[in-house]
Design a protein around this motif. Structure first.
Motif, PDB file in Angstrom:
ATOM      1  N   MET A   1      44.700   9.510   6.612  1.00 45.52           N
ATOM      2  CA  MET A   1      45.617   8.392   6.556  1.00 45.52           C
ATOM      3  C   MET A   1      47.043   8.883   6.742  1.00 45.52           C
ATOM      4  O   MET A   1      47.377   9.961   6.268  1.00 45.52           O
ATOM      5  CB  MET A   1      45.498   7.672   5.221  1.00 45.52           C
ATOM      6  N   ALA A   2      47.838   8.089   7.428  1.00 49.95           N
ATOM      7  CA  ALA A   2      49.246   8.430   7.625  1.00 49.95           C
ATOM      8  C   ALA A   2      49.995   8.301   6.299  1.00 49.95           C
ATOM      9  O   ALA A   2      49.676   7.453   5.468  1.00 49.95           O
ATOM     10  CB  ALA A   2      49.873   7.502   8.667  1.00 49.95           C
ATOM     11  N   THR A   3      50.991   9.147   6.120  1.00 48.35           N
ATOM     12  CA  THR A   3      51.830   9.089   4.925  1.00 48.35           C
ATOM     13  C   THR A   3      53.168   8.474   5.294  1.00 48.35           C
ATOM     14  O   THR A   3      53.845   8.952   6.201  1.00 48.35           O
ATOM     15  CB  THR A   3      52.043  10.496   4.342  1.00 48.35           C
ATOM     16  N   LEU A   4      53.526   7.394   4.601  1.00 54.06           N
ATOM     17  CA  LEU A   4      54.800   6.720   4.805  1.00 54.06           C
ATOM     18  C   LEU A   4      55.694   7.062   3.619  1.00 54.06           C
ATOM     19  O   LEU A   4      55.320   6.810   2.460  1.00 54.06           O
ATOM     20  CB  LEU A   4      54.620   5.205   4.914  1.00 54.06           C
ATOM     21  N   PHE A   5      56.832   7.662   3.892  1.00 52.05           N
ATOM     22  CA  PHE A   5      57.762   8.060   2.842  1.00 52.05           C
ATOM     23  C   PHE A   5      58.755   6.922   2.618  1.00 52.05           C
ATOM     24  O   PHE A   5      59.365   6.426   3.563  1.00 52.05           O
ATOM     25  CB  PHE A   5      58.470   9.361   3.221  1.00 52.05           C
ATOM     26  N   ILE A   6      58.908   6.529   1.365  1.00 48.99           N
ATOM     27  CA  ILE A   6      59.701   5.368   0.997  1.00 48.99           C
ATOM     28  C   ILE A   6      61.084   5.819   0.539  1.00 48.99           C
ATOM     29  O   ILE A   6      61.211   6.649  -0.368  1.00 48.99           O
ATOM     30  CB  ILE A   6      59.015   4.588  -0.154  1.00 48.99           C
ATOM     31  N   PRO A   7      62.152   5.252   1.151  1.00 52.02           N
ATOM     32  CA  PRO A   7      63.504   5.605   0.708  1.00 52.02           C
ATOM     33  C   PRO A   7      63.748   5.165  -0.735  1.00 52.02           C
ATOM     34  O   PRO A   7      63.168   4.169  -1.197  1.00 52.02           O
ATOM     35  CB  PRO A   7      64.424   4.839   1.660  1.00 52.02           C
ATOM     36  N   ALA A   8      64.600   5.882  -1.415  1.00 53.02           N
ATOM     37  CA  ALA A   8      64.900   5.572  -2.824  1.00 53.02           C
ATOM     38  C   ALA A   8      65.332   4.126  -3.008  1.00 53.02           C
ATOM     39  O   ALA A   8      64.967   3.490  -3.998  1.00 53.02           O
ATOM     40  CB  ALA A   8      65.971   6.527  -3.342  1.00 53.02           C
ATOM     41  N   GLN A   9      66.080   3.573  -2.038  1.00 53.46           N
ATOM     42  CA  GLN A   9      66.593   2.205  -2.150  1.00 53.46           C
ATOM     43  C   GLN A   9      65.478   1.158  -2.126  1.00 53.46           C
ATOM     44  O   GLN A   9      65.699   0.007  -2.477  1.00 53.46           O
ATOM     45  CB  GLN A   9      67.551   1.861  -1.005  1.00 53.46           C
ATOM     46  N   TRP A  10      64.289   1.509  -1.672  1.00 54.71           N
ATOM     47  CA  TRP A  10      63.183   0.548  -1.557  1.00 54.71           C
ATOM     48  C   TRP A  10      62.109   0.749  -2.621  1.00 54.71           C
ATOM     49  O   TRP A  10      61.150   0.002  -2.692  1.00 54.71           O
ATOM     50  CB  TRP A  10      62.522   0.658  -0.190  1.00 54.71           C
ATOM     51  N   ARG A  11      62.259   1.752  -3.434  1.00 50.91           N
ATOM     52  CA  ARG A  11      61.189   2.087  -4.381  1.00 50.91           C
ATOM     53  C   ARG A  11      61.011   1.051  -5.489  1.00 50.91           C
ATOM     54  O   ARG A  11      59.982   1.046  -6.159  1.00 50.91           O
ATOM     55  CB  ARG A  11      61.409   3.474  -4.965  1.00 50.91           C
ATOM     56  N   ASP A  12      61.983   0.155  -5.633  1.00 54.36           N
ATOM     57  CA  ASP A  12      61.790  -0.946  -6.575  1.00 54.36           C
ATOM     58  C   ASP A  12      60.625  -1.836  -6.127  1.00 54.36           C
ATOM     59  O   ASP A  12      60.005  -2.511  -6.940  1.00 54.36           O
ATOM     60  CB  ASP A  12      63.073  -1.767  -6.733  1.00 54.36           C
ATOM     61  N   LEU A  13      60.311  -1.821  -4.841  1.00 50.02           N
ATOM     62  CA  LEU A  13      59.210  -2.611  -4.295  1.00 50.02           C
ATOM     63  C   LEU A  13      57.864  -1.894  -4.375  1.00 50.02           C
ATOM     64  O   LEU A  13      56.816  -2.520  -4.282  1.00 50.02           O
ATOM     65  CB  LEU A  13      59.484  -2.968  -2.825  1.00 50.02           C
ATOM     66  N   THR A  14      57.880  -0.583  -4.521  1.00 53.15           N
ATOM     67  CA  THR A  14      56.650   0.216  -4.479  1.00 53.15           C
ATOM     68  C   THR A  14      56.298   0.835  -5.836  1.00 53.15           C
ATOM     69  O   THR A  14      55.617   1.862  -5.875  1.00 53.15           O
ATOM     70  CB  THR A  14      56.754   1.333  -3.423  1.00 53.15           C
ATOM     71  N   GLN A  15      56.751   0.224  -6.917  1.00 51.63           N
ATOM     72  CA  GLN A  15      56.526   0.774  -8.259  1.00 51.63           C
ATOM     73  C   GLN A  15      56.971   2.228  -8.347  1.00 51.63           C
ATOM     74  O   GLN A  15      56.303   3.069  -8.941  1.00 51.63           O
ATOM     75  CB  GLN A  15      55.050   0.638  -8.695  1.00 51.63           C
ATOM     76  N   GLN A  16      58.099   2.516  -7.696  1.00 57.11           N
ATOM     77  CA  GLN A  16      58.747   3.830  -7.703  1.00 57.11           C
ATOM     78  C   GLN A  16      57.975   4.903  -6.955  1.00 57.11           C
ATOM     79  O   GLN A  16      58.307   6.089  -7.055  1.00 57.11           O
ATOM     80  CB  GLN A  16      59.060   4.289  -9.140  1.00 57.11           C
ATOM     81  N   GLN A  17      56.994   4.537  -6.165  1.00 52.11           N
ATOM     82  CA  GLN A  17      56.271   5.520  -5.355  1.00 52.11           C
ATOM     83  C   GLN A  17      57.176   6.013  -4.231  1.00 52.11           C
ATOM     84  O   GLN A  17      57.804   5.227  -3.545  1.00 52.11           O
ATOM     85  CB  GLN A  17      55.011   4.904  -4.755  1.00 52.11           C
ATOM     86  N   SER A  18      57.212   7.304  -4.036  1.00 53.23           N
ATOM     87  CA  SER A  18      58.039   7.871  -2.975  1.00 53.23           C
ATOM     88  C   SER A  18      57.280   8.009  -1.661  1.00 53.23           C
ATOM     89  O   SER A  18      57.882   8.194  -0.609  1.00 53.23           O
ATOM     90  CB  SER A  18      58.580   9.235  -3.400  1.00 53.23           C
ATOM     91  N   ALA A  19      55.956   7.917  -1.720  1.00 53.53           N
ATOM     92  CA  ALA A  19      55.130   8.000  -0.517  1.00 53.53           C
ATOM     93  C   ALA A  19      53.869   7.171  -0.723  1.00 53.53           C
ATOM     94  O   ALA A  19      53.367   7.054  -1.843  1.00 53.53           O
ATOM     95  CB  ALA A  19      54.765   9.443  -0.214  1.00 53.53           C
ATOM     96  N   VAL A  20      53.405   6.598   0.392  1.00 54.64           N
ATOM     97  CA  VAL A  20      52.203   5.764   0.359  1.00 54.64           C
ATOM     98  C   VAL A  20      51.333   6.159   1.542  1.00 54.64           C
ATOM     99  O   VAL A  20      51.838   6.330   2.650  1.00 54.64           O
ATOM    100  CB  VAL A  20      52.581   4.265   0.457  1.00 54.64           C
ATOM    101  N   GLU A  21      50.037   6.300   1.319  1.00 56.30           N
ATOM    102  CA  GLU A  21      49.116   6.597   2.414  1.00 56.30           C
ATOM    103  C   GLU A  21      48.549   5.289   2.950  1.00 56.30           C
ATOM    104  O   GLU A  21      48.114   4.430   2.178  1.00 56.30           O
ATOM    105  CB  GLU A  21      47.997   7.523   1.946  1.00 56.30           C
ATOM    106  N   ILE A  22      48.597   5.148   4.273  1.00 57.65           N
ATOM    107  CA  ILE A  22      48.162   3.923   4.941  1.00 57.65           C
ATOM    108  C   ILE A  22      47.216   4.299   6.077  1.00 57.65           C
ATOM    109  O   ILE A  22      47.494   5.222   6.846  1.00 57.65           O
ATOM    110  CB  ILE A  22      49.377   3.156   5.531  1.00 57.65           C
ATOM    111  N   ASP A  23      46.131   3.563   6.195  1.00 62.51           N
ATOM    112  CA  ASP A  23      45.203   3.733   7.303  1.00 62.51           C
ATOM    113  C   ASP A  23      45.612   2.755   8.401  1.00 62.51           C
ATOM    114  O   ASP A  23      45.450   1.541   8.240  1.00 62.51           O
ATOM    115  CB  ASP A  23      43.779   3.465   6.842  1.00 62.51           C
TER     116      ASP A  23
END
Length: 87
Positions: A1-23
């Motif tokens: 799965m591809a890894t998407l790195f989340i900018p600090a400014q958007w982590r309020d949307l991702t429960q503070q995750q800095s990276a998410v794996e997406i298929d």
């Protein structure tokens, strides 16, 4: 799965995750899935269905903010790079 790195400014949307794996097979699919999992990403990334001018997207080390058909591999890394303001 591809890894998407989340900018600090958007982590309020991702429960503070800095990276998410997406298929996903391409960048558009990955962004669609990311927004499905974390509503609000699309609004931060797009303006009138195009990537905001203040955001660059890097796929596997190459800047690529306008071609959402860019293919992704299982080991791809996607970085969202918002412009940094200030003086």
């Amino acid at each position: 799965m591809a890894t998407l790195f989340i900018p600090a400014q958007w982590r309020d949307l991702t429960q503070q995750q800095s990276a998410v794996e997406i298929d996903a097979s391409n960048l558009r699919e990955a962004i669609t899935e990311l927004d499905r999992q974390f509503p609000g990403i699309h609004t931060r990334l797009f303006e009138q269905e195009t990537v905001r001018p203040s955001i660059q997207i890097s796929v596997d080390g190459s800047l690529n903010s306008r071609n959402l058909r860019t293919p992704l591999r299982a080991d791809s890394e996607v970085h969202f790079l918002p412009a940094i303001g200030g003086g």
